[in-house]
Design a protein around this motif. Structure first.
Motif, short mmCIF file in Angstrom:
data_model
loop_
_atom_site.label_atom_id
_atom_site.label_comp_id
_atom_site.label_asym_id
_atom_site.label_seq_id
_atom_site.Cartn_x
_atom_site.Cartn_y
_atom_site.Cartn_z
N PRO A 35 5.46 -6.10 -0.09
CA PRO A 35 6.60 -5.29 0.41
C PRO A 35 7.50 -4.88 -0.52
N ASN A 36 8.52 -3.94 -0.17
CA ASN A 36 9.61 -3.56 -0.91
C ASN A 36 10.34 -4.76 -1.27
N GLY A 37 11.10 -4.97 -2.16
CA GLY A 37 12.14 -5.97 -2.28
C GLY A 37 11.47 -7.30 -2.38
N SER A 38 10.35 -7.51 -2.71
CA SER A 38 9.60 -9.01 -2.43
C SER A 38 9.94 -9.42 -3.93
N GLY A 39 9.97 -8.80 -5.23
CA GLY A 39 10.47 -9.27 -6.27
C GLY A 39 9.33 -8.95 -7.34
N LYS A 40 8.51 -7.91 -7.02
CA LYS A 40 7.48 -7.45 -7.99
C LYS A 40 7.99 -7.27 -9.22
N SER A 41 8.95 -6.06 -9.17
CA SER A 41 9.47 -5.61 -10.50
C SER A 41 10.28 -6.46 -11.16
N THR A 42 10.95 -7.39 -10.48
CA THR A 42 11.68 -8.67 -10.94
C THR A 42 10.81 -9.37 -11.95
N LEU A 43 9.70 -9.85 -11.31
CA LEU A 43 8.76 -10.53 -12.14
C LEU A 43 8.49 -9.82 -13.35
N ALA A 44 8.01 -8.55 -13.46
CA ALA A 44 7.67 -7.90 -14.60
C ALA A 44 8.88 -7.74 -15.39
N PRO A 213 -9.77 -5.29 -9.63
CA PRO A 213 -8.88 -6.55 -9.84
C PRO A 213 -9.84 -7.62 -9.66
N ASP A 214 -9.62 -8.91 -10.55
CA ASP A 214 -10.43 -10.03 -10.28
C ASP A 214 -9.64 -10.84 -9.03
N PHE A 215 -8.40 -10.71 -8.93
CA PHE A 215 -7.50 -11.41 -7.99
C PHE A 215 -6.27 -10.40 -7.49
N VAL A 216 -6.10 -10.62 -6.19
CA VAL A 216 -4.90 -9.77 -5.56
C VAL A 216 -4.19 -11.02 -4.97
N HIS A 217 -2.70 -10.77 -5.25
CA HIS A 217 -1.86 -11.67 -4.73
C HIS A 217 -0.69 -10.71 -4.16
N VAL A 218 -0.32 -11.60 -3.04
CA VAL A 218 0.85 -10.79 -2.06
C VAL A 218 2.00 -11.67 -2.41
N LEU A 219 3.00 -11.11 -3.03
CA LEU A 219 4.31 -11.58 -3.25
C LEU A 219 5.15 -11.09 -2.18
N SER A 220 5.94 -12.23 -1.34
CA SER A 220 6.61 -11.98 -0.45
C SER A 220 7.84 -12.94 -0.83
N ASN A 221 9.29 -12.27 -0.59
CA ASN A 221 10.24 -13.05 -0.53
C ASN A 221 10.40 -14.05 -1.94
N LEU A 234 -7.87 -4.30 0.36
CA LEU A 234 -8.29 -3.32 1.39
C LEU A 234 -7.82 -4.01 2.90
N GLU A 235 -7.51 -5.13 2.89
CA GLU A 235 -7.27 -5.90 4.41
C GLU A 235 -5.80 -5.43 4.42
N LEU A 236 -4.93 -5.29 3.13
CA LEU A 236 -3.40 -5.24 3.42
C LEU A 236 -3.44 -3.58 3.61
N LYS A 239 -4.03 -3.51 7.29
CA LYS A 239 -3.17 -3.90 8.29
C LYS A 239 -1.74 -4.15 7.86
N GLY A 240 -1.41 -3.71 6.67
CA GLY A 240 0.00 -4.02 6.32
C GLY A 240 0.15 -5.37 6.07
N TYR A 241 1.50 -5.64 5.88
CA TYR A 241 1.94 -7.13 5.34
C TYR A 241 2.37 -8.08 6.72
N ASP A 242 2.43 -7.53 7.84
CA ASP A 242 3.10 -8.02 8.94
C ASP A 242 2.19 -9.27 9.11
N TRP A 243 1.04 -9.26 9.28
CA TRP A 243 0.22 -10.32 9.83
C TRP A 243 0.21 -11.63 8.47
N ILE A 244 0.63 -11.26 7.35
CA ILE A 244 0.87 -12.28 6.57
C ILE A 244 1.87 -13.10 6.94
#
Lengths: 250, 399
Positions: A35-44, A213-221, A234-236, A239-244
C-alpha cells in the motif's frame, strides 16, 4: 547477490523501514508491492544511497560489499542502478555526455580506459532502439521536455547502457500508457540474464504481466509481511491488501 | 610617475556604503592605500608568466598595455581600408574623439579616470567595413600599488562590424587599482561585439565602465566574464537612441576565496521597437561576495520595447553571499518586459540523479556548472575565447 538484513531507515524523525529482510540471487526478479506509504520508494532510495535517508540499523551487502558504506556514485559503479519514479530534468547537460561520463566513471573504477567514441555510439544506437527511444532524444538535455513515457524509456535506456548487476525499478509503470509499458517491459526482459537481478517496485499487477517475477513481496509498514510466487500479485490485485493486514493481526 | 596623494581629494567624494549604488561594494581599504601611476619604460619584458596574447590560438589584432602604457612592440594593429586603430595618445588633435558620457562628472571613479587618464585604444570602423579579426586589448597590471587609467573609444559607422575583446590580467603579487572606461557609439545598422574578461592575480581593485550608445537598428552584443579578480566592479550602461536597436548582454562570475564581484548594468530604452536581452549567471564559492544590479529603463517614447532580464545565482558554499537586485522602470504602455532573479543552491535532486549513475560529486557538480554557464558562454563569437574561459574556470575550480 543482494542481502538486506534488519534494515531500519528514517527520514527526519519518521521511521519508515523497520527491520526489512530480503535476499536476492543473480538472475532473479523480485517484485515489491504494498500500500501507499509502506516504504517501497524509501527502500529504493536507501539502496541507491540517497542522503536524505538515514539508515539507523541493519546491513545491505552486494556480492559481499557493504553498500551502506558507499556514496551513491560508488554504489552505481559497483553495479546498482535505480530507475527513478520521477526522472530529473537537467537542462544544459546532454543525455549523451551524461551517459558517456557515467560509462567512463564505471570503466575507470574497473581500471579500464575510456570507451572509444565509435564503441560508445554503437552502444547508444543499440540501447536506444531497444526502448524505441528516438535518436534525437538521446542527444537532447537530460529529460528536458521529455514526455512521461519518454522519461521512463530514458531510464531503461540508461540502464541498458550501464549494464548494472542490480536493477531497481521504482514504479517504472506509473504514468505509462499501454504501448509504453510494453516497450519498457521489453527493454527490461531483454536485459534479463543469469548474472543480473531486478527489484521491481510497483502498485499494479499489470506490469507483472509483462515482467514476470520469480518472487512477489508485500511491504507493509516498513517490513515485508508476505512473500510468494507470481500468483501472489494476482491475489493482491483481486483482494487488495486488507486480507494480509488481517492475517497479520490474527 | 605620479603619486596619487591627492586622489581622495577629488571634487567628487569617494563612494561610501550610504550610497545605494555602492552599498555592497565598500572601497575603504583601497582608500587607505597610496597608489602611483607607472610610466616607466617597458624594458624587462611584459611579464614573466603572462603572454602578450592571453588567448592561445585566437587570431586577433592586438593592443597591449602595461600599467596603462601602450607597448607597440607587443602589439599588432590592423592595417585595413576603412579601419583606424591606434593608441589614443597618437591620435591627432583634430581627430581626437569627444567623450560624451557624463560618468566622469557624476562618479568619483569616472572623475579619477579623467584626471589621471593615460592611454587607450582609438578604433574607428568606416561605413560597411567588417573587420576580419577581433581586436584584442590586453591590459596587464604588474607591480605593487599601481594605478592605471585606460580609456578606450570605439566608433562603428553605418553597416560596419567589429568584435573587440578587452582582457585584463595582473601578475602575482600585484596590487592597486585598474580604472578603465570604454566608450562606444554604434551607427545605424552597424554591429559591435564586445567581450570583457577579467583574469587578475594579485590584489587589484578593478573598476571598469562601458558606455554604449546605439543608433537606429544597430546591434550590440556583450559578454562580461569575471574569471578571476580580487575585487571587481563591472559597470555597463547601454543607451538606445534610435528605433529598432538590439542589445544582448550576458555575464558570468564564479568568485571564490574572499573575492568580490559586482555587476551593475543599465539598459536605457529611449526609442521605439528596441529589444534587449540580459542574462547574468553567478556561482559564489568560498566566502566570496557578489552584487548584481540590473536597471532597465523604458522611457515614455520607447513604445513596443521588448526587454528581457534574467539573473540566476547559486550560492555554493555556506560563507558566500550575493546581493541581487533587478530594477525596472517602465514609462511606456505598449511594452513587453520580462525579468527574473533567483538566488539558490545546487539542485540536490539533479546532483543525486547524476551520482546515481556513477558520476562522483565533483564531476557531477562540474557537469551542472557547465550546463549553468552554457547559455552565457555559448554566444561568445570566438571558439578560442570560449575554450580559454572554460579552461581557466576548470583549472581554477578543479573540475
Amino acid at each position: 547477490m543482494l542481502k538486506i538484513k534488519n534494515l531500519h531507515a528514517k527520514v527526519g524523525d519518521n521511521e519508515i523501514l523497520k527491520g526489512l529482510n530480503l535476499d536476492v540471487k543473480p538472475g532473479e526478479i523480485h517484485a515489491i508491492m504494498g500500500p501507499n506509504g509502506s516504504g517501497k520508494s524509501t527502500l529504493a532510495a536507501v539502496l541507491a544511497g540517497r542522503e536524505a535517508y538515514e539508515v539507523t540499523d541493519g546491513m545491505v551487502e552486494l556480492d559481499g560489499t557493504d553498500l551502506l558504506d558507499l556514496e551513491a556514485s560508488d554504489r552505481a559503479r559497483e553495479g546498482v542502478f535505480l530507475a527513478f519514479q520521477y526522472p530529473i530534468e537537467i537542462p544544459g547537460v546532454s543525455n549523451l555526455n551524461f551517459m558517456k561520463a557515467a560509462v567512463n566513471a564505471k570503466r575507470a573504477h574497473q581500471g579500464q580506459p575510456p570507451i572509444k567514441a565509435k564503441d560508445f555510439l554503437a552502444k547508444v544506437k543499440e540501447c536506444s532502439s531497444l526502448v524505441e527511444l528516438d535518436g534525437r532524444l538521446s542527444e537532447r538535455s537530460v529529460n528536458e521536455g521529455f514526455s512521461g513515457g519518454e522519461k521512463k524509456r530514458n531510464e531503461i535506456f540508461q540502464m541498458a547502457i550501464l549494464e548494472p548487476k542490480l536493477c531497481i525499478l521504482d514504479e517504472t509503470d506509473s504514468g505509462l500508457d499501454i504501448d509504453a509499458l510494453r516497450v519498457v517491459s521489453k527493454g527490461v526482459n531483454a536485459m534479463r540474464s543469469p548474472d543480473r537481478a531486478f527489484i521491481v517496485i510497483t502498485h499494479y499487477q499489470r506490469l507483472l504481466d509483462h515482467i514476470i517475477p520469480d518472487f512477489v513481496h508485500v511491504l507493509s509498514n516498513g517490513i515485508i509481511v508476505k512473500s510468494g510466487g507470481k500468483e501472489l500479485a494476482l491475489e493482491l490485485e483481486a483482494k487488495g491488501y486488507d486480507w494480509i493486514k488481517e492475517e497479520q493481526n490474527a | 610617475m605620479t603619486v596619487l596623494t591627492e586622489i581622495f581629494k577629488s571634487t567628487l567624494p569617494p563612494p561610501t556604503r550610504k550610497s545605494e549604488r555602492w552599498k555592497y561594494s565598500p572601497i575603504a581599504k583601497l582608500l587607505n592605500s597610496t597608489l602611483s601611476t607607472d610610466s616607466s619604460e617597458i624594458d624587462s619584458g611584459f611579464s614573466n608568466d603572462i603572454p602578450p596574447n592571453p588567448v592561445a590560438g585566437l587570431e586577433a589584432y592586438r593592443l597591449v598595455f602595461r600599467n596603462g602604457t601602450f607597448d607597440s612592440s607587443l602589439s599588432d594593429l590592423p592595417v585595413a581600408k576603412g579601419v583606424i586603430c591606434m593608441p589614443l595618445s597618437e591620435v591627432s588633435a583634430e581627430d581626437a574623439p569627444e567623450f560624451k558620457n557624463t560618468y566622469s562628472k557624476t562618479e568619483w571613479v569616472g572623475e579619477l579616470n579623467e584626471s589621471y587618464q593615460q592611454d587607450g585604444m582609438f578604433l574607428k570602423i568606416a561605413r560597411n567595413i567588417k573587420l576580419d579579426r577581433p581586436v584584442l586589448i590586453h591590459h596587464l597590471t604588474d607591480g605593487k600599488d599601481v594605478a592605471s587609467f585606460p580609456r578606450h573609444f570605439v566608433r562603428v559607422e553605418e553597416g560596419g562590424e567589429v568584435d573587440v575583446v578587452v582582457w585584463s590580467s595582473a601578475s602575482k603579487n600585484s596590487s592597486g587599482m585598474y580604472n578603465g572606461i570604454l566608450e562606444a557609439s554604434i551607427a545605424p545598422n552597424s554591429t559591435l561585439m564586445l567581450e570583457k574578461i577579467c583574469n587578475e592575480d594579485g590584489e587589484i581593485y578593478h573598476f571598469s565602465h562601458e558606455n554604449i550608445i546605439q543608433e537606429r537598428d544597430s546591434k550590440f552584443k556583450m559578454h562580461t566574464f569575471t574569471v578571476k579578480g580580487h575585487w571587481v566592479r563591472n559597470e555597463l550602461e547601454i543607451i538606445s537612441r534610435g528605433k529598432g536597436t538590439d542589445s544582448i548582454f550576458n555575464g558570468a562570475f564564479l568568485p571564490t576565496g574572499n573575492e568580490h564581484v559586482d555587476n551593475h548594468t543599465t539598459m536605457d530604452h529611449t526609442s521605439t521597437d528596441g529589444t534587449s536581452s540580459e542574462l547574468y549567471r553567478g556561482i559564489m564559492y568560498g566566502t566570496s561576495t557578489g552584487v548584481f544590479n540590473g536597471k532597465v529603463f523604458v522611457r515614455p517614447d520607447a513604445q513596443r520595447t521588448n526587454a528581457f532580464q534574467q539573473n540566476t545565482n547559486i550560492v555554493a558554499d555556506r560563507g558566500a553571499s550575493i546581493n541581487a537586485k533587478p530594477e525596472l522602470e517602465i514609462y511606456a504602455d505598449d511594452v513587453k518586459c520580462a525579468h527574473g532573479c533567483t538566488v539558490g543552491q545546487f539542485d540536490l535532486d539533479a546532483l543525486f540523479y547524476l551520482k546515481s549513475r556513477g558520476i562522483d560529486e565533483k564531476a557531477a557538480k562540474a557537469l551542472l556548472v557547465e550546463a549553468f554557464l552554457a547559455d552565457v558562454i555559448s554566444n561568445v563569437p570566438s571558439t578560442e575565447l570560449r575554450e580559454e574561459i572554460m579552461k581557466i574556470y576548470t583549472e581554477r575550480h578543479g573540475w
